[in-house]
Design a protein around this motif. Structure first.
Motif, PDB file in Angstrom:
ATOM      1  N   PHE A 128       0.816  -1.214   0.000  1.00  0.00           N
ATOM      2  CA  PHE A 128       0.000   0.000   0.000  1.00  0.00           C
ATOM      3  C   PHE A 128       0.852   1.267   0.000  1.00  0.00           C
ATOM      4  CE2 PHE A 128       0.815  -1.199   4.370  1.00  0.00           C
ATOM      5  CZ  PHE A 128       1.128  -0.006   4.995  1.00  0.00           C
ATOM      6  N   TRP A 129       2.179   1.155   0.208  1.00  0.00           N
ATOM      7  CA  TRP A 129       3.033   2.335   0.138  1.00  0.00           C
ATOM      8  C   TRP A 129       3.001   2.886  -1.293  1.00  0.00           C
ATOM      9  CZ3 TRP A 129       8.310   1.211   3.006  1.00  0.00           C
ATOM     10  CH2 TRP A 129       8.051   0.982   4.369  1.00  0.00           C
ATOM     11  N   TYR A 130       2.838   4.184  -1.387  1.00  0.00           N
ATOM     12  CA  TYR A 130       2.943   4.817  -2.697  1.00  0.00           C
ATOM     13  C   TYR A 130       4.383   5.284  -2.874  1.00  0.00           C
ATOM     14  CZ  TYR A 130       2.618   8.198  -6.453  1.00  0.00           C
ATOM     15  OH  TYR A 130       2.841   8.891  -7.621  1.00  0.00           O
ATOM     16  N   ILE A 131       5.032   4.804  -3.911  1.00  0.00           N
ATOM     17  CA  ILE A 131       6.442   5.119  -4.146  1.00  0.00           C
ATOM     18  C   ILE A 131       6.565   5.983  -5.395  1.00  0.00           C
ATOM     19  CG2 ILE A 131       8.761   4.194  -4.481  1.00  0.00           C
ATOM     20  CD1 ILE A 131       7.514   3.453  -1.798  1.00  0.00           C
ATOM     21  N   GLU A 132       7.057   7.188  -5.198  1.00  0.00           N
ATOM     22  CA  GLU A 132       7.398   8.037  -6.328  1.00  0.00           C
ATOM     23  C   GLU A 132       8.833   7.692  -6.730  1.00  0.00           C
ATOM     24  OE1 GLU A 132       8.315  12.747  -7.256  1.00  0.00           O
ATOM     25  OE2 GLU A 132       6.966  12.224  -5.592  1.00  0.00           O
ATOM     26  N   GLY A 133       8.999   7.182  -7.899  1.00  0.00           N
ATOM     27  CA  GLY A 133      10.305   6.669  -8.304  1.00  0.00           C
ATOM     28  C   GLY A 133      10.243   5.157  -8.340  1.00  0.00           C
ATOM     29  N   GLU A 134      11.103   4.481  -7.596  1.00  0.00           N
ATOM     30  CA  GLU A 134      11.123   3.019  -7.586  1.00  0.00           C
ATOM     31  C   GLU A 134      11.583   2.510  -6.232  1.00  0.00           C
ATOM     32  OE1 GLU A 134      15.631   2.436  -9.421  1.00  0.00           O
ATOM     33  OE2 GLU A 134      13.889   2.079 -10.681  1.00  0.00           O
ATOM     34  N   TRP A 135      11.217   1.220  -5.982  1.00  0.00           N
ATOM     35  CA  TRP A 135      11.738   0.556  -4.784  1.00  0.00           C
ATOM     36  C   TRP A 135      13.240   0.333  -4.984  1.00  0.00           C
ATOM     37  CZ3 TRP A 135       9.372  -1.000  -0.240  1.00  0.00           C
ATOM     38  CH2 TRP A 135       7.992  -0.851  -0.192  1.00  0.00           C
ATOM     39  N   GLY A 136      14.014   0.783  -4.035  1.00  0.00           N
ATOM     40  CA  GLY A 136      15.458   0.582  -4.146  1.00  0.00           C
ATOM     41  C   GLY A 136      16.177   1.285  -3.021  1.00  0.00           C
ATOM     42  N   ASN A 137      17.448   1.107  -2.972  1.00  0.00           N
ATOM     43  CA  ASN A 137      18.286   1.703  -1.937  1.00  0.00           C
ATOM     44  C   ASN A 137      18.854   3.011  -2.506  1.00  0.00           C
ATOM     45  OD1 ASN A 137      19.699   1.902   0.445  1.00  0.00           O
ATOM     46  ND2 ASN A 137      21.379   0.571  -0.215  1.00  0.00           N
ATOM     47  N   VAL A 138      18.401   4.171  -2.062  1.00  0.00           N
ATOM     48  CA  VAL A 138      17.776   4.491  -0.789  1.00  0.00           C
ATOM     49  C   VAL A 138      16.433   5.159  -1.059  1.00  0.00           C
ATOM     50  CG1 VAL A 138      18.061   6.002   1.249  1.00  0.00           C
ATOM     51  CG2 VAL A 138      20.009   4.729   0.340  1.00  0.00           C
ATOM     52  N   ILE A 209      14.212   7.444   6.691  1.00  0.00           N
ATOM     53  CA  ILE A 209      15.039   7.128   5.526  1.00  0.00           C
ATOM     54  C   ILE A 209      15.153   5.615   5.488  1.00  0.00           C
ATOM     55  CG2 ILE A 209      17.291   7.408   4.440  1.00  0.00           C
ATOM     56  CD1 ILE A 209      17.642   9.898   6.290  1.00  0.00           C
ATOM     57  N   PHE A 210      14.886   5.007   4.355  1.00  0.00           N
ATOM     58  CA  PHE A 210      14.926   3.553   4.237  1.00  0.00           C
ATOM     59  C   PHE A 210      16.130   3.135   3.396  1.00  0.00           C
ATOM     60  CE2 PHE A 210      10.511   4.630   4.995  1.00  0.00           C
ATOM     61  CZ  PHE A 210      10.161   3.738   5.991  1.00  0.00           C
ATOM     62  N   ALA A 211      16.913   2.210   3.968  1.00  0.00           N
ATOM     63  CA  ALA A 211      18.105   1.716   3.276  1.00  0.00           C
ATOM     64  C   ALA A 211      18.228   0.220   3.521  1.00  0.00           C
ATOM     65  CB  ALA A 211      19.353   2.439   3.771  1.00  0.00           C
ATOM     66  N   ASP A 212      19.034  -0.435   2.718  1.00  0.00           N
ATOM     67  CA  ASP A 212      19.271  -1.858   2.899  1.00  0.00           C
ATOM     68  C   ASP A 212      19.963  -2.088   4.240  1.00  0.00           C
ATOM     69  OD1 ASP A 212      19.455  -4.654   1.523  1.00  0.00           O
ATOM     70  OD2 ASP A 212      21.441  -4.291   2.363  1.00  0.00           O
ATOM     71  N   ILE A 213      19.479  -3.059   5.001  1.00  0.00           N
ATOM     72  CA  ILE A 213      19.979  -3.266   6.361  1.00  0.00           C
ATOM     73  C   ILE A 213      21.439  -3.712   6.367  1.00  0.00           C
ATOM     74  CG2 ILE A 213      19.187  -5.677   6.527  1.00  0.00           C
ATOM     75  CD1 ILE A 213      18.430  -5.021   9.472  1.00  0.00           C
ATOM     76  N   ASP A 214      21.835  -4.484   5.369  1.00  0.00           N
ATOM     77  CA  ASP A 214      23.243  -4.905   5.303  1.00  0.00           C
ATOM     78  C   ASP A 214      24.156  -3.717   5.028  1.00  0.00           C
ATOM     79  OD1 ASP A 214      22.633  -7.585   5.795  1.00  0.00           O
ATOM     80  OD2 ASP A 214      22.271  -7.992   3.674  1.00  0.00           O
ATOM     81  N   GLU A 215      23.701  -2.795   4.185  1.00  0.00           N
ATOM     82  CA  GLU A 215      24.484  -1.593   3.919  1.00  0.00           C
ATOM     83  C   GLU A 215      24.591  -0.726   5.169  1.00  0.00           C
ATOM     84  OE1 GLU A 215      26.186  -0.680   1.177  1.00  0.00           O
ATOM     85  OE2 GLU A 215      25.708  -2.661   0.376  1.00  0.00           O
TER      86      GLU A 215
END
Length: 400
Positions: A128-138, A209-215
């Motif tokens: 249900f999240w609306y993403i402007e752009g694309e899913w990705g890091n960051v 801010i959402f980022a990959d947890i391993d990063e």
């Protein structure tokens, strides 16, 4: 000799039944169509009925996670513990399992929270999240994007603290001297990120801010340690409650929390849909019985002279009744067989249009549906066939 006689009687019986139906092809077609329509709706609804819980469960998962996993005490959730949790739940039940690690960082000397997560799982958990752009890091929340005037493709610099090797040990497990050495090992870092997407939810996610947890772990010099795990599980309220008990007993490091309001809403909707399917099924069976009853009554009325002649030639009521019931069984067999496969096509279309997902054919429905409609046909034929006993050859053949 006895077996040959029995075989010839069976062949003669089948020939009588089939030829009788062929001579009345118009009524045969009407009866078979009525039964086939009933069998189509029944088998289709039963197929949907058994597939609804999984389909509806996956639909409700688009509203977010229904199971929250927290660490017990002040510890963190390690990757080994998360893997144990995944094995306990079972991959077939998991729609998404998203770990989150929260870390305070600075942008332009202002504090913000960066949430390290598995972005592929977050997409499954939160469609249900609306993403402007694309899913990705960051990705950044809409609130942060507006505050910092950032757009997709822009870069920004994050500043924070890197702990070094000492971060591999939990702080509460260290002595005062070791904690002091750990603090001295901290280093400042600065890292540039490119905005891949902007998150709009209308909730608290817009401030992260959402980022990959391993990063994130590499950035702060630590190993995988999640603060919380959000799970989206295909399960009803009872299954979810039982799962929470198992997790508490088998993985004591974790505290499961079911999102009961979401699960209860799912159960309420599921219960109403199942009740609707049951009501429609009963109505269809009743209508099918009425249709077969009407057809068999008309067939018996048409054949009064034929039945009277058979009885005049020595045929017993038992033989005539068995012939008529045999015709009913054949009608149920033909209509039920056609209805099974048409019912699957009906259920497939409903599932694709409503849920956007194909369903599997239930092979067990073939014998069940055929048996049900043979039974319905025989039951609907009992009253019309019983009237055969009231036919008196002398009266009927006289034309009275």
């Amino acid at each position: 000799m006895v077996n040959k006689r029995r075989g010839s009687r069976k062949r003669m019986y089948m020939k009588m039944v089939s030829s009788s139906l062929i001579r009345r092809a118009s009524r045969l077609i009407i009866a078979v169509l009525a039964i086939a329509i009933g069998a189509t709706i029944l088998s289709g609804l039963v197929t949907i009925y058994y597939d609804i819980p999984e389909q509806l469960g996956r639909e409700f998962r688009s509203y977010g996670a229904n199971l929250i996993i927290l660490p017990r005490g002040e510890s963190k959730i390690t990757r080994e513990v998360m893997n144990s949790l995944r094995s306990l739940i079972g991959t077939g039940k998991i729609v998404g399992m998203t770990p989150y690690r929260y870390q305070t960082v600075k942008i332009n000397e202002q504090p913000y929270i960066i949430a390290g997560t598995d972005l592929s799982q977050a997409e499954k958990n939160s469609p249900f999240w609306y993403i402007e752009g694309e899913w990705g890091n960051v990705m950044i929340g809409r609130e942060i994007a507006d505050t910092l005037n950032l757009r997709v493709g822009d870069t920004f610099t994050v500043q924070g603290v890197k702990y070094g090797e000492q971060a591999e040990a939990s702080r509460q497990d260290l002595s005062a001297e070791e904690n002091q050495r750990r603090d001295s090992a901290r280093q400042n870092f600065a890292r540039k990120f490119t905005v891949k997407g902007i998150v709009t939810t209308g909730g608290a996610e817009e401030g992260f801010i959402f980022a990959d947890i391993d990063e994130l772990d590499k950035l702060i010099g630590d190993t995988f340690r999640a603060d919380v795990i959000e799970c989206s599980i295909v399960a009803d309220a009872d299954e979810l409650s039982a799962l929470c008990s198992r997790i508490e007993n088998e993985i004591p490091e974790l505290q499961p929390r079911a999102v009961r309001r979401l699960t209860q809403s799912q159960d309420i909707v599921l219960g109403k849909l199942k009740a609707l399917v049951l009501i429609v099924t009963v109505v269809v069976l009743i209508i099918t019985m009425i249709s077969v009853y009407t057809t068999m009554t008309a067939m018996v009325a048409e054949r009064r002279r034929e039945i009277a002649l058979k009885k005049a030639l020595g045929a017993e009521n038992k033989l005539v009744i068995s012939e008529l019931l045999g015709e009913g069984v054949l009608l149920g067999l033909l209509g039920g067989t056609a209805g099974v496969f048409l019912g699957f096509e009906f259920a497939q279309r409903v599932s694709l249009n409503v849920f956007g997902r194909a369903i599997n054919f239930q092979w067990s429905l073939i014998p069940v549906t055929i048996a049900v409609f043979i039974a319905i046909t025989v039951l609907a034929s009992i009253i019309p066939v019983h009237k055969v006993m009231e036919i008196h050859p002398a009266i009927v053949l006289k034309g009275e």
